[in-house]
Design an enzyme around this catalytic site. Sequence first.
Site, short mmCIF file in Angstrom:
data_model
loop_
_atom_site.label_atom_id
_atom_site.label_comp_id
_atom_site.label_asym_id
_atom_site.label_seq_id
_atom_site.Cartn_x
_atom_site.Cartn_y
_atom_site.Cartn_z
N ASN A 1 0.72 -1.26 0.15
CA ASN A 1 0.03 -0.06 -0.10
C ASN A 1 1.01 1.20 -0.08
O ASN A 1 1.47 1.50 0.80
CB ASN A 1 -0.83 0.01 1.50
CG ASN A 1 -1.58 1.34 1.47
OD1 ASN A 1 -1.71 2.11 0.58
ND2 ASN A 1 -2.14 1.49 2.58
N LYS B 1 0.32 4.27 -0.19
CA LYS B 1 -0.56 5.44 0.47
C LYS B 1 -0.16 6.67 -0.71
O LYS B 1 -0.27 6.53 -1.71
CB LYS B 1 0.06 5.76 1.76
CG LYS B 1 0.02 4.29 2.54
CD LYS B 1 0.14 4.56 4.15
CE LYS B 1 -0.08 3.30 4.72
NZ LYS B 1 0.10 3.26 6.40
N HIS C 1 -9.18 1.15 5.29
CA HIS C 1 -8.08 1.41 5.87
C HIS C 1 -8.25 2.31 7.13
O HIS C 1 -9.07 3.02 6.99
CB HIS C 1 -6.98 1.88 4.90
CG HIS C 1 -5.51 1.96 5.31
ND1 HIS C 1 -5.26 2.88 6.46
CD2 HIS C 1 -4.75 0.97 5.38
CE1 HIS C 1 -4.01 2.56 6.77
NE2 HIS C 1 -3.59 1.44 5.98
N GLU D 1 -6.47 4.77 8.40
CA GLU D 1 -6.50 6.19 7.94
C GLU D 1 -7.60 6.83 7.25
O GLU D 1 -8.03 7.70 7.43
CB GLU D 1 -5.19 6.13 6.96
CG GLU D 1 -3.95 6.10 7.79
CD GLU D 1 -2.66 5.53 6.90
OE1 GLU D 1 -2.88 5.68 5.58
OE2 GLU D 1 -1.73 4.97 7.57
N GLU E 1 -5.05 -4.98 10.88
CA GLU E 1 -3.93 -3.71 11.05
C GLU E 1 -4.22 -3.03 12.22
O GLU E 1 -4.98 -1.98 12.40
CB GLU E 1 -3.83 -3.01 9.69
CG GLU E 1 -3.76 -3.44 8.50
CD GLU E 1 -3.29 -2.52 7.44
OE1 GLU E 1 -2.26 -2.73 6.95
OE2 GLU E 1 -3.88 -1.49 7.16
N GLY F 1 3.01 2.30 10.69
CA GLY F 1 3.85 3.23 10.49
C GLY F 1 4.65 3.68 11.87
O GLY F 1 5.17 4.76 11.54
N SER G 1 3.94 -2.20 10.38
CA SER G 1 5.13 -2.22 10.19
C SER G 1 5.93 -3.60 9.84
O SER G 1 6.82 -3.98 10.45
CB SER G 1 5.71 -1.82 11.89
OG SER G 1 5.40 -0.54 11.97
P1 PGA Z 1 3.28 0.42 7.68
O1 PGA Z 1 1.66 0.48 6.95
O2 PGA Z 1 3.60 -0.94 7.03
O3 PGA Z 1 3.95 1.25 6.96
O4 PGA Z 1 3.24 0.15 9.02
C1 PGA Z 1 0.81 -0.67 6.92
C2 PGA Z 1 -0.58 -0.07 6.27
O5 PGA Z 1 -0.86 1.04 6.62
O6 PGA Z 1 -1.11 -0.88 5.49
#
Ligand code: PGA
Length: 254
Positions: free
Chosen positions: A9, A11, A98, A100, A170, A176, A216
């Site tokens: 992803n 983003k 997601h 976010e 997640e 992140g 992560s």
């Molecule tokens: P990350 O993000 O691997 O940077 O923690 C995962 C995601 O948001 O899908």
Amino acid sequence: MRKKIVAGNWKMNTGIKDGVALVSDINKELKNVTLPSDVEVIIAPPFTHLTFFEQVTDRNKINIAAQNCATESEGAFTGEISAKMLKSAGCSYIIVGHSERRAYYNETSDILVKKTEQVLKNNMTPIFCCGEKLEDRKSENHFNIVKNQISEGLFHLSDDDFTRIVIAYEPVWAIGTGVTASKEQAQEMHAFIRDIVFRKYGKDISDNLTILYGGSVKPANAQDIFSMPDVDGGLIGGAALKVSFVDIVKAICQ
Ligand code: PGA
């Protein structure tokens, strides 16, 4: 047998030029990797990159996904992009809900029901995201939160439609942050998700459900997390923006 997936992803990262260069490099690196028939690799770039990606990626190796779609199919919805358009741009998967989007764009379960419906209607696979915040885990409410997200977002689906869903767990506190859930924490939640799906849809459907872990994941920890029996791959953010994303793909092939 259920599918294993490594999905990147991206983003809101990269311009078209550097994004196309990166996916071309990943594509090149993947030429040296034999993907078992049950493994799929997915990349979800920003919308602006999609048609370029279709031209430069080997579709036998890389599936293209979108990170979001509209709740409606067409019409006067300025700024929105429909699932139908994304299908025509080469997508076969769309990420839905997601964290976010839930947090910054107020995507409620009602909205996610509509988005999931659009994705299915256009013959693509929704990657439906769920996961608790840190305070939910601290108050030991994490199982309830995830159960509600899944039942509100998906449990209206027919058996046939549910077989077309991928779930990504997640935990928000791991996205992140560099903090990964331990493999035991991931396994515990994935087994819980499979169990609630089993209770609703039965053994065949729950056994065949692909459940990805996200938060992560990087080359150094991927193999460890993927070794757990209910973890069927990963949804990768930051580590998907490097060619070494292919090392995460290799981890799922083992
Ligand atoms: P990350 O993000 O691997 O940077 O923690 C995962 C995601 O948001 O899908």
